[in-house]
Design a protein around this motif. Structure first.
Motif, PDB file in Angstrom:
ATOM      1  N   LYS A  36       0.852  -1.209   0.000  1.00 27.02           N
ATOM      2  CA  LYS A  36       0.000   0.000   0.000  1.00 27.02           C
ATOM      3  C   LYS A  36       0.877   1.245   0.000  1.00 27.02           C
ATOM      4  O   LYS A  36       0.530   2.246  -0.627  1.00 27.02           O
ATOM      5  CB  LYS A  36      -0.897   0.029   1.236  1.00 27.02           C
ATOM      6  N   ALA A  94      -6.922   9.143  -1.370  1.00 22.44           N
ATOM      7  CA  ALA A  94      -7.068   9.740  -0.038  1.00 22.44           C
ATOM      8  C   ALA A  94      -5.710  10.224   0.487  1.00 22.44           C
ATOM      9  O   ALA A  94      -4.692   9.563   0.263  1.00 22.44           O
ATOM     10  CB  ALA A  94      -7.645   8.701   0.919  1.00 22.44           C
ATOM     11  N   VAL A 111      -8.728   5.578   8.465  1.00 21.00           N
ATOM     12  CA  VAL A 111      -8.485   4.292   7.808  1.00 21.00           C
ATOM     13  C   VAL A 111      -7.042   3.850   8.059  1.00 21.00           C
ATOM     14  O   VAL A 111      -6.099   4.590   7.792  1.00 21.00           O
ATOM     15  CB  VAL A 111      -8.760   4.398   6.293  1.00 21.00           C
ATOM     16  N   LYS A 147      -4.278   0.861   7.300  1.00 15.66           N
ATOM     17  CA  LYS A 147      -4.057  -0.249   6.369  1.00 15.66           C
ATOM     18  C   LYS A 147      -2.685  -0.883   6.556  1.00 15.66           C
ATOM     19  O   LYS A 147      -1.674  -0.180   6.533  1.00 15.66           O
ATOM     20  CB  LYS A 147      -4.129   0.247   4.913  1.00 15.66           C
ATOM     21  N   VAL A 207      -7.393  -3.974   6.432  1.00 15.09           N
ATOM     22  CA  VAL A 207      -7.904  -2.596   6.461  1.00 15.09           C
ATOM     23  C   VAL A 207      -8.875  -2.436   7.627  1.00 15.09           C
ATOM     24  O   VAL A 207      -9.818  -3.207   7.769  1.00 15.09           O
ATOM     25  CB  VAL A 207      -8.633  -2.241   5.142  1.00 15.09           C
ATOM     26  N   ILE A 227     -11.392   0.445   9.432  1.00 13.83           N
ATOM     27  CA  ILE A 227     -11.979   1.782   9.373  1.00 13.83           C
ATOM     28  C   ILE A 227     -12.422   2.115  10.791  1.00 13.83           C
ATOM     29  O   ILE A 227     -13.424   1.592  11.283  1.00 13.83           O
ATOM     30  CB  ILE A 227     -13.135   1.815   8.356  1.00 13.83           C
ATOM     31  N   GLU A 239      -4.842   6.719   6.456  1.00 16.02           N
ATOM     32  CA  GLU A 239      -5.383   7.648   5.464  1.00 16.02           C
ATOM     33  C   GLU A 239      -6.758   8.178   5.803  1.00 16.02           C
ATOM     34  O   GLU A 239      -7.477   7.648   6.651  1.00 16.02           O
ATOM     35  CB  GLU A 239      -5.334   7.031   4.061  1.00 16.02           C
ATOM     36  N   PHE A 291     -10.615   9.047   5.374  1.00 17.16           N
ATOM     37  CA  PHE A 291     -11.779   8.253   4.959  1.00 17.16           C
ATOM     38  C   PHE A 291     -12.509   8.999   3.846  1.00 17.16           C
ATOM     39  O   PHE A 291     -12.774  10.192   3.964  1.00 17.16           O
ATOM     40  CB  PHE A 291     -12.714   8.059   6.159  1.00 17.16           C
ATOM     41  N   LEU A 292     -12.790   8.293   2.769  1.00 11.70           N
ATOM     42  CA  LEU A 292     -13.524   8.907   1.657  1.00 11.70           C
ATOM     43  C   LEU A 292     -14.960   8.391   1.682  1.00 11.70           C
ATOM     44  O   LEU A 292     -15.188   7.184   1.788  1.00 11.70           O
ATOM     45  CB  LEU A 292     -12.870   8.559   0.317  1.00 11.70           C
ATOM     46  N   GLU A 319     -18.513   2.888  -4.239  1.00 10.82           N
ATOM     47  CA  GLU A 319     -17.352   2.204  -4.843  1.00 10.82           C
ATOM     48  C   GLU A 319     -17.704   1.460  -6.123  1.00 10.82           C
ATOM     49  O   GLU A 319     -18.833   1.010  -6.301  1.00 10.82           O
ATOM     50  CB  GLU A 319     -16.786   1.196  -3.836  1.00 10.82           C
ATOM     51  N   LYS A 361     -19.521  -6.407  -0.780  1.00 11.54           N
ATOM     52  CA  LYS A 361     -18.512  -7.044   0.067  1.00 11.54           C
ATOM     53  C   LYS A 361     -19.031  -7.585   1.394  1.00 11.54           C
ATOM     54  O   LYS A 361     -18.479  -8.541   1.915  1.00 11.54           O
ATOM     55  CB  LYS A 361     -17.400  -6.024   0.380  1.00 11.54           C
ATOM     56  N   ILE A 415      -9.081   3.894  -4.317  1.00  7.94           N
ATOM     57  CA  ILE A 415      -9.013   3.308  -2.966  1.00  7.94           C
ATOM     58  C   ILE A 415      -7.830   2.348  -2.927  1.00  7.94           C
ATOM     59  O   ILE A 415      -7.074   2.291  -1.982  1.00  7.94           O
ATOM     60  CB  ILE A 415     -10.310   2.530  -2.636  1.00  7.94           C
ATOM     61  N   GLU A 416      -7.690   1.570  -3.981  1.00  8.63           N
ATOM     62  CA  GLU A 416      -6.592   0.602  -4.047  1.00  8.63           C
ATOM     63  C   GLU A 416      -6.396   0.134  -5.480  1.00  8.63           C
ATOM     64  O   GLU A 416      -7.304   0.229  -6.311  1.00  8.63           O
ATOM     65  CB  GLU A 416      -6.892  -0.615  -3.170  1.00  8.63           C
TER      66      GLU A 416
HETATM   67  P1  AMP Z   1      -8.793  -2.298   0.468  1.00  9.50           P
HETATM   68  O1  AMP Z   1      -8.266  -3.584   1.023  1.00  9.50           O
HETATM   69  O2  AMP Z   1      -7.796  -1.208   0.321  1.00  9.50           O
HETATM   70  O3  AMP Z   1      -9.666  -2.529  -0.735  1.00  9.50           O
HETATM   71  O4  AMP Z   1      -9.864  -1.776   1.499  1.00  9.50           O
HETATM   72  C1  AMP Z   1     -10.995  -2.556   1.822  1.00  9.50           C
HETATM   73  C2  AMP Z   1     -12.211  -1.699   1.837  1.00  9.50           C
HETATM   74  O5  AMP Z   1     -12.078  -0.679   2.829  1.00  9.50           O
HETATM   75  C3  AMP Z   1     -12.454  -0.930   0.546  1.00  9.50           C
HETATM   76  O6  AMP Z   1     -13.093  -1.680  -0.423  1.00  9.50           O
HETATM   77  C4  AMP Z   1     -13.305   0.199   1.036  1.00  9.50           C
HETATM   78  O7  AMP Z   1     -14.644  -0.197   1.203  1.00  9.50           O
HETATM   79  C5  AMP Z   1     -12.729   0.489   2.389  1.00  9.50           C
HETATM   80  N1  AMP Z   1     -11.744   1.591   2.315  1.00  9.50           N
HETATM   81  C6  AMP Z   1     -10.427   1.478   2.134  1.00  9.50           C
HETATM   82  N2  AMP Z   1      -9.836   2.687   2.119  1.00  9.50           N
HETATM   83  C7  AMP Z   1     -10.814   3.593   2.294  1.00  9.50           C
HETATM   84  C8  AMP Z   1     -10.845   5.023   2.367  1.00  9.50           C
HETATM   85  N3  AMP Z   1      -9.745   5.751   2.286  1.00  9.50           N
HETATM   86  N4  AMP Z   1     -12.031   5.609   2.542  1.00  9.50           N
HETATM   87  C9  AMP Z   1     -13.180   4.870   2.634  1.00  9.50           C
HETATM   88  N5  AMP Z   1     -13.211   3.534   2.591  1.00  9.50           N
HETATM   89  C10 AMP Z   1     -12.046   2.895   2.420  1.00  9.50           C
END
Ligand code: AMP
Ligand code: GLY
Length: 425
Positions: A108, A123, A148, A150, A160, A162, A192, A194-195, A199, A221, A289-290
């Motif tokens: 990340k 973010a 957030v 990670k 991850v 939140i 980071e 939060f957005l 999605e 999810k 986001i990723e």
């Molecule tokens: P990731 O493993 O990075 O996909 O994160 C898993 C889930 O966490 C994502 O699919 C989002 O739903 C949530 N998420 C990750 N980063 C953020 C962020 N900066 N703001 C809001 N939701 C996030």
């Protein structure tokens, strides 16, 4: 004709196997290790997708021309470099990035820095380790929740958190960097902003210079209806995504896809393969986001049915660096996948439950995920069991068809969400 080996054993691989097997260019086709569904399209080999030595041996024995790694693990572990550094294997086409390219998903911190360097919207963040623990706590205290946290590396989708307040954020941060909750993967963390938004998943296949855009998708999810409860690998997916209109997709192309492909090229990172952009639409604007260095699951189960091009042809064009020659065609139909899962999932779940009703299914494709064959019968073999997938002129009919057929597949403890696609009806 090309001999192909596909690595993986999920619904994603079953959908890719289905698609590959339709190609006039698909020669002998193997899946390692595969599942009861992939066996309908090719030959399953009892080899782990992380066992590079055995995969290499199988490639030589079966004269494989194309290797397609489905999951991220072998890519992040460097299967591309392993093959390219071996004189006997180096001519095999790999539809996947180099180890350096797979860092887009494997770290990340790497992906955030890459986005920063290339001005790609994401973010705001900072990275910390055990050495900078105090600075991390101070950063959390200065941030406005939710926050957030990670883990830097791969953590089987669990890395991850939140956090709704600073106390929870510090706890998660401490668990990761001080208590090494995810071992090496959480030695470093990204904290980071939060957005808030909605999605979606966008996919391309790139040859390192050019790319083709594949159909976009939205996955669901959480385990519970109304997006409640713990995260899972994915409970269903739809494509197309109603809010991914032309105006939004143009922004995605200009601000995210092009700078990503150009950034990889300019930085000398070898990348021939799929890129999965996990995006969020915030007030009409796209943010990353990723990144993932592979296709999504269960998104692939709705992407492949809408991709009208021959997938083997696309991979050969990718290898020649000529994806600019290709006109990619997406079906106008809508596709919906409903995932049947095992009771207890995403926690502990039983395996080996006998499944029935396959012959009653009409009008849906069944992309097997966690299934196996035992004594000639199909049994459950994972948390996510099967993706019931249907296409129709509109989303409502595609969903109705998937739900009609989902009811017909029976096994003890079967569960599925009844509200996939609900917000768009
Ligand atoms: P990731 O493993 O990075 O996909 O994160 C898993 C889930 O966490 C994502 O699919 C989002 O739903 C949530 N998420 C990750 N980063 C953020 C962020 N900066 N703001 C809001 N939701 C996030
Ligand atoms: N569906 C999300 C993923 O494949 O990571």
């Amino acid at each position: 004709m090309k001999n192909i080996l596909l690595l993986g054993s999920g619904g994603r691989e079953c959908a890719i196997a289905w698609k590959l097997s339709q190609s006039h260019l698909c020669g002998t086709f193997f899946i390692a290790p595969g599942n009861a569904g992939t066996a309908e399209y090719g030959v399953n080999l009892p080899i782990s997708y992380n066992d590079f030595e055995e995969i290499g041996k199988a490639c030589l024995e079966y004269k494989i021309d194309i290797l397609i790694p489905g999951p991220e693990d072998p890519l992040v572990a460097g299967i591309y470099d392993h093959f390219k550094n071996d004189p006997k294997l180096k001519n095999i086409i790999i539809a996947g990035p180099s180890k350096a390219g797979a860092q887009l998903e494997g770290s990340k911190a790497f992906s955030k820095k890459f986005m920063e360097r290339n001005n790609i919207p994401t973010a705001a963040y900072k990275e910390f380790t055990a050495e900078s623990f105090e600075q991390g706590v101070a950063y959390i205290k200065r941030s406005t929740p939710p926050i957030v946290i990670k883990a830097d590396g791969l953590a089987a989708g669990k890395g991850v958190v939140i956090a709704q307040d600073t106390i929870e954020a510090v706890k998660a941060f401490r668990a990761m960097v001080m208590d090494k909750q995810f071992g090496e993967s959480s030695k470093k963390v990204v904290i980071e902003q939060f957005l808030e938004g909605i999605e979606l998943s966008v996919f391309i296949l790139t040859d390192g210079v050019n790319y083709v855009l594949l159909p976009e998708a939205k996955d669901y999810k959480r385990i519970g209806e109304g997006d409640k409860g713990p995260n899972t690998g994915g409970m269903g997916a739809i494509s197309p995504v109603p809010f991914a209109d032309d105006e939004f997709m143009l922004k995605v192309t200009e601000r995210i896809i092009l700078p990503t492909v150009n950034g990889l090229k300019d930085e000398g990172i070898i990348y021939q393969g799929f890129i999965f952009f996990g995006l969020i639409k915030v007030n009409g604007e796209p943010f990353v986001i990723e990144y993932n260095c592979r296709m999504g699951d269960p998104e692939t189960e709705v992407v492949m049915p809408r991709l009208e091009n021959d997938l083997v042809e696309l991979i050969l064009k990718m290898n020649e660096g000529k994806l600019n020659d290709v006109i990619v065609k997406h079906s106008r139909k809508a596709t919906a996948a409903v995932m049947l899962v095992s009771e207890g999932y995403p926690g502990n779940y039983p395996k080996g439950r006998e499944m029935s009703g396959f012959e009653k299914v009409n009008g849906s494709k069944l992309f097997h995920a966690g299934t196996a064959t035992k004594d000639g019968k199909v049994v459950t073999n994972g948390g996510r069991v099967i993706a019931v997938t249907s296409s129709a002129p509109n989303l409502k009919d595609a969903l109705a068809k998937s739900y009609e057929n989902a009811r017909l597949i029976e096994y003890e403890g079967r569960y599925y969400r009844k509200d996939i696609g609900w917000e768009f009806e």
